[in-house]
Design a protein around this motif. Sequence first.
Motif, PDB file in Angstrom:
ATOM      1  N   MET A   1     -12.763  -7.831  -5.158  1.00 32.82           N
ATOM      2  CA  MET A   1     -11.334  -7.914  -5.444  1.00 32.82           C
ATOM      3  C   MET A   1     -10.727  -6.515  -5.401  1.00 32.82           C
ATOM      4  N   TYR A   2      -9.784  -6.327  -4.512  1.00 31.60           N
ATOM      5  CA  TYR A   2      -9.110  -5.041  -4.363  1.00 31.60           C
ATOM      6  C   TYR A   2      -7.696  -5.109  -4.925  1.00 31.60           C
ATOM      7  N   LYS A   3      -7.309  -4.028  -5.581  1.00 27.44           N
ATOM      8  CA  LYS A   3      -5.909  -3.811  -5.933  1.00 27.44           C
ATOM      9  C   LYS A   3      -5.455  -2.591  -5.146  1.00 27.44           C
ATOM     10  N   VAL A   4      -4.477  -2.791  -4.277  1.00 34.47           N
ATOM     11  CA  VAL A   4      -3.998  -1.719  -3.403  1.00 34.47           C
ATOM     12  C   VAL A   4      -2.561  -1.386  -3.788  1.00 34.47           C
ATOM     13  N   THR A   5      -2.308  -0.125  -4.127  1.00 30.68           N
ATOM     14  CA  THR A   5      -0.963   0.333  -4.475  1.00 30.68           C
ATOM     15  C   THR A   5      -0.449   1.234  -3.362  1.00 30.68           C
ATOM     16  N   ARG A   6       0.755   0.946  -2.881  1.00 34.14           N
ATOM     17  CA  ARG A   6       1.333   1.789  -1.831  1.00 34.14           C
ATOM     18  C   ARG A   6       1.986   2.999  -2.481  1.00 34.14           C
TER      19      ARG A   6
ATOM     20  N   LEU B   1      -3.874  -8.527 -12.334  1.00 35.60           N
ATOM     21  CA  LEU B   1      -3.927  -7.330 -11.485  1.00 35.60           C
ATOM     22  C   LEU B   1      -2.592  -7.095 -10.778  1.00 35.60           C
ATOM     23  N   LEU B   2      -1.921  -8.168 -10.420  1.00 34.46           N
ATOM     24  CA  LEU B   2      -0.655  -8.077  -9.684  1.00 34.46           C
ATOM     25  C   LEU B   2       0.452  -7.484 -10.552  1.00 34.46           C
TER      26      LEU B   2
ATOM     27  N   PHE C   1       7.997  -6.534   0.227  1.00 39.33           N
ATOM     28  CA  PHE C   1       7.704  -7.264  -1.002  1.00 39.33           C
ATOM     29  C   PHE C   1       7.257  -6.308  -2.101  1.00 39.33           C
ATOM     30  N   ASP C   2       7.605  -6.670  -3.347  1.00 41.03           N
ATOM     31  CA  ASP C   2       7.138  -5.880  -4.489  1.00 41.03           C
ATOM     32  C   ASP C   2       5.644  -6.077  -4.702  1.00 41.03           C
ATOM     33  N   LYS C   3       5.193  -7.318  -4.482  1.00 38.69           N
ATOM     34  CA  LYS C   3       3.790  -7.667  -4.700  1.00 38.69           C
ATOM     35  C   LYS C   3       3.335  -8.611  -3.583  1.00 38.69           C
ATOM     36  N   ILE C   4       2.068  -8.505  -3.209  1.00 38.23           N
ATOM     37  CA  ILE C   4       1.458  -9.424  -2.235  1.00 38.23           C
ATOM     38  C   ILE C   4       0.116  -9.866  -2.794  1.00 38.23           C
TER      39      ILE C   4
END
Length: 216
Positions: A186-191, A77-78, A148-151
């Motif tokens: 499980m969440y995937k959050v995109t800014r 997912l990341l 950060f690019d990913k968390i």
Amino acid sequence: MDTRDSLRHQGMRKRLVEAIRIKGVRDERVLNAIQKVPRHLFMDSSFIQFAYKDQAFPIGAGQTISQPFTVAFQSQLLDVQPSDKVLEVGTGSGYQAAVLVEMGAQVYTIERQRELYMKVQQLLPDLGYHPKFFFGDGYKGLPTYGPFDKIIITAGAPVIPQDLLTQLRVGGVLVAPIGPTEKQVMYKVTRISEEEYEKEKHGTFVFVPMLKGTVN
């Protein structure tokens, strides 16, 4: 420390990777990293027979080494790209950090349990993995090192910590299990922009709870 990685261990990992693939993880970079990281060296030697079963296992301080499928699922997912700057909240055993380093990420990992923090600081470099280690409260992240690019959060949080969202660059992705202690989504959050975030749900999981503060 015995850092041997025998042909038997490598064969067991290959079978583990095939099991994870069957469960739906398709990212070859993730599967290759799982294939390479010697998970048995992150566990007490007396529990070596559990190292390549697809299950979580206690590692002390009330924490667990995550189920390999969960590590692979979160990593997929990341969508880690080489040289991505990744913040990991909850170093734990160090296994997830090792997988991310194996995928080419620059990993900043934070742990609140001093016992685990001290242990992993020695273990990971011994195995050739060199993330940047921090002892502190994961809810606060590492503002001086962001954005950060990913968390990635590796414990169940009741809500997505606002401090972490602000440390994500525009276009960056945060992956976190969110919900009560019994189970999380499980969440995937995109800014999307300075003010906008897009959230996707990706199934339910069970993680140890994400605790606040630090333990001396």
